[in-house]
Design an enzyme around this catalytic site. Sequence first.
Site, PDB file in Angstrom:
ATOM      1  N   TRP A   1       0.958  -1.023   0.149  1.00 42.81           N
ATOM      2  CA  TRP A   1      -0.025   0.066   0.205  1.00 42.81           C
ATOM      3  C   TRP A   1       0.811   1.251   0.071  1.00 42.81           C
ATOM      4  O   TRP A   1       1.944   1.303   0.734  1.00 42.81           O
ATOM      5  CB  TRP A   1      -0.929  -0.152   1.248  1.00 42.81           C
ATOM      6  CG  TRP A   1      -1.684   0.907   1.629  1.00 42.81           C
ATOM      7  CD1 TRP A   1      -2.690   1.465   0.473  1.00 42.81           C
ATOM      8  CD2 TRP A   1      -1.976   1.795   2.686  1.00 42.81           C
ATOM      9  NE1 TRP A   1      -3.474   2.566   1.163  1.00 42.81           N
ATOM     10  CE2 TRP A   1      -2.983   2.995   2.304  1.00 42.81           C
ATOM     11  CE3 TRP A   1      -1.532   1.720   4.036  1.00 42.81           C
ATOM     12  CZ2 TRP A   1      -3.465   3.707   3.466  1.00 42.81           C
ATOM     13  CZ3 TRP A   1      -1.873   2.638   4.983  1.00 42.81           C
ATOM     14  CH2 TRP A   1      -2.872   3.440   4.688  1.00 42.81           C
TER      15      TRP A   1
ATOM     16  N   ASP B   1      -0.637  -5.144   9.322  1.00 45.80           N
ATOM     17  CA  ASP B   1      -1.736  -4.229   8.790  1.00 45.80           C
ATOM     18  C   ASP B   1      -3.091  -5.202   8.365  1.00 45.80           C
ATOM     19  O   ASP B   1      -2.970  -5.795   7.419  1.00 45.80           O
ATOM     20  CB  ASP B   1      -1.172  -3.327   7.801  1.00 45.80           C
ATOM     21  CG  ASP B   1      -2.137  -2.185   7.489  1.00 45.80           C
ATOM     22  OD1 ASP B   1      -3.117  -2.139   8.115  1.00 45.80           O
ATOM     23  OD2 ASP B   1      -1.926  -1.670   6.576  1.00 45.80           O
TER      24      ASP B   1
ATOM     25  N   LYS C   1     -13.377  -1.136   5.244  1.00 45.44           N
ATOM     26  CA  LYS C   1     -13.946  -1.725   4.042  1.00 45.44           C
ATOM     27  C   LYS C   1     -14.890  -2.716   4.678  1.00 45.44           C
ATOM     28  O   LYS C   1     -16.088  -2.863   3.951  1.00 45.44           O
ATOM     29  CB  LYS C   1     -12.876  -2.373   3.739  1.00 45.44           C
ATOM     30  CG  LYS C   1     -11.320  -1.753   3.501  1.00 45.44           C
ATOM     31  CD  LYS C   1     -11.160  -1.019   2.270  1.00 45.44           C
ATOM     32  CE  LYS C   1     -10.132  -0.280   2.403  1.00 45.44           C
ATOM     33  NZ  LYS C   1      -9.605   0.416   1.148  1.00 45.44           N
TER      34      LYS C   1
HETATM   35  C1  PLP Z   1      -3.129  -2.207   3.374  1.00 43.43           C
HETATM   36  C2  PLP Z   1      -4.006  -1.086   3.748  1.00 43.43           C
HETATM   37  N1  PLP Z   1      -3.775  -0.519   5.068  1.00 43.43           N
HETATM   38  C3  PLP Z   1      -4.297   0.337   5.488  1.00 43.43           C
HETATM   39  C4  PLP Z   1      -5.434   1.247   4.938  1.00 43.43           C
HETATM   40  C5  PLP Z   1      -5.910   2.089   5.398  1.00 43.43           C
HETATM   41  O1  PLP Z   1      -7.361   2.539   5.246  1.00 43.43           O
HETATM   42  P1  PLP Z   1      -8.289   3.461   5.924  1.00 43.43           P
HETATM   43  O2  PLP Z   1      -7.379   4.361   6.646  1.00 43.43           O
HETATM   44  O3  PLP Z   1      -9.482   3.834   5.174  1.00 43.43           O
HETATM   45  O4  PLP Z   1      -8.807   2.401   7.311  1.00 43.43           O
HETATM   46  C6  PLP Z   1      -5.631   0.511   3.571  1.00 43.43           C
HETATM   47  C7  PLP Z   1      -6.492   1.310   2.468  1.00 43.43           C
HETATM   48  O5  PLP Z   1      -6.645   1.309   1.444  1.00 43.43           O
HETATM   49  C8  PLP Z   1      -4.766  -0.338   3.112  1.00 43.43           C
HETATM   50  O6  PLP Z   1      -5.083  -0.949   2.006  1.00 43.43           O
END
Ligand code: PLP
Length: 420
Positions: free
Chosen positions: A145, A226, A263
């Site tokens: 990411w 994560d 998500k």
């Molecule tokens: C691997 C990963 N970590 C963390 C996030 C963080 O998303 P959010 O801050 O919207 O919870 C995302 C979002 O796309 C992700 O793909």
Amino acid sequence: MAAPATEVWSSVPEAPPDAIFQLTAAYKADQYEKKVNLGVGAYRDNNGNPWVLPSVKKAQAALIADESVDHEYLSITGLAEFTAASAKLILGADSAAIAEKRVASVQTISGTGANHLGATFLSKFYDFSKHGGGKREIHISNPTWANHKAIFNMCQINPVDYPYYDAKTVGLDFEGFTGALKSAPDGSVFLLHACAHNPTGVDPTRDQWHQIADIFESKKHLAFFDCAYQGFASGDLDADAYSVRHFVARKSISVLVCQSFAKNAGLYGERAGALHVISATPEQNKAVFSQLAVIQRAEISNPPAFGARVVTLLLTDPSLWAQWQKDVKEMAGRIIEMRKALFSLLTEKFKTPAPGGSWDHIMKQIGMFSFLGLSPKQVKMIVDEGHIYMTANSRISMAGLTTSNVEYVASWIDKAARSA
Ligand SMILES: Cc1ncc(COP(=O)(O)O)c(C=O)c1O
């Protein structure tokens, strides 16, 4: 004399726009009728629309009807019912670490905030002079990411790549990955995607996770998990937490877990998430929790309430819990259906030449994303001529496919794959 206001920022260089958000803006501006957005990592229903989960709708309605719900600040570490229920969701209701009071859980600004709080905590308290070869480094998968790099850089921890994705097989480079784990100095920090790896959709098997955990144990590496897609990989919240639970159960591995409800609860804009730091003893846990609170106070003072209240209801009200599990299954199921549809169109209808000789990776890859394995030039053709938006690395969000657009998308993948 102070510089005039007009000159103060004259040396600030303009930063490039964020690639994903830029893609969405380009999609929105495009007037073409058949345009498709496969760029953004957000679930869409079979009409291509955002989906408010039925369980979330019910929880929202209950909160609005509840006159005891006010708009006071939450505590610094967030809503206690939320963090307790979130810890159970990711670590398991029967988690020994929870029972032994070794889990410090703090509510964060979704998964991004959890990563940031975890990175700041490491930056302040992980003794990089004694572990990981004396370098302030975190090992991140190549690719990962995009925000991981930015977050750790921001916290003065240098992100370095470890091999993960094998372009030849469009699968996991297990040898490269485990080789990097073995050759890194003892006590190195490795970031792991708990499930549904973003952007590749390539996850280790359970047996491979066991082997990875063996190396963590012998090398005393720290696992920075994560987990942004629990439930999205298989449709089963417990099954998708397997890697995290396995590592935590080993006890000798130091584990941090970042958790997002963006998500799996469709609460993207509500910013509901948590960081869980697992310690060896309740005494350590108390100290860790107190320091996380100190960082949180300086950074955001206290987290937002609404999303956390919704999630708390999903996790603690028996009928909402049952409905939410159904909703998660529905999202994961639709994504899996779209994988099957795209795969059969490419292999049976179009008989499209595949980058690595086969399109099997579309079926093997897990979660919201799929790496097609196309070249940037081929992707450009699909975007420019087909009006189908995707990142240059040929990552597509399966959630952007619908029964009405999948054939159109497959036809452009076919055209691009047959071009140079
Ligand atoms: C691997 C990963 N970590 C963390 C996030 C963080 O998303 P959010 O801050 O919207 O919870 C995302 C979002 O796309 C992700 O793909």
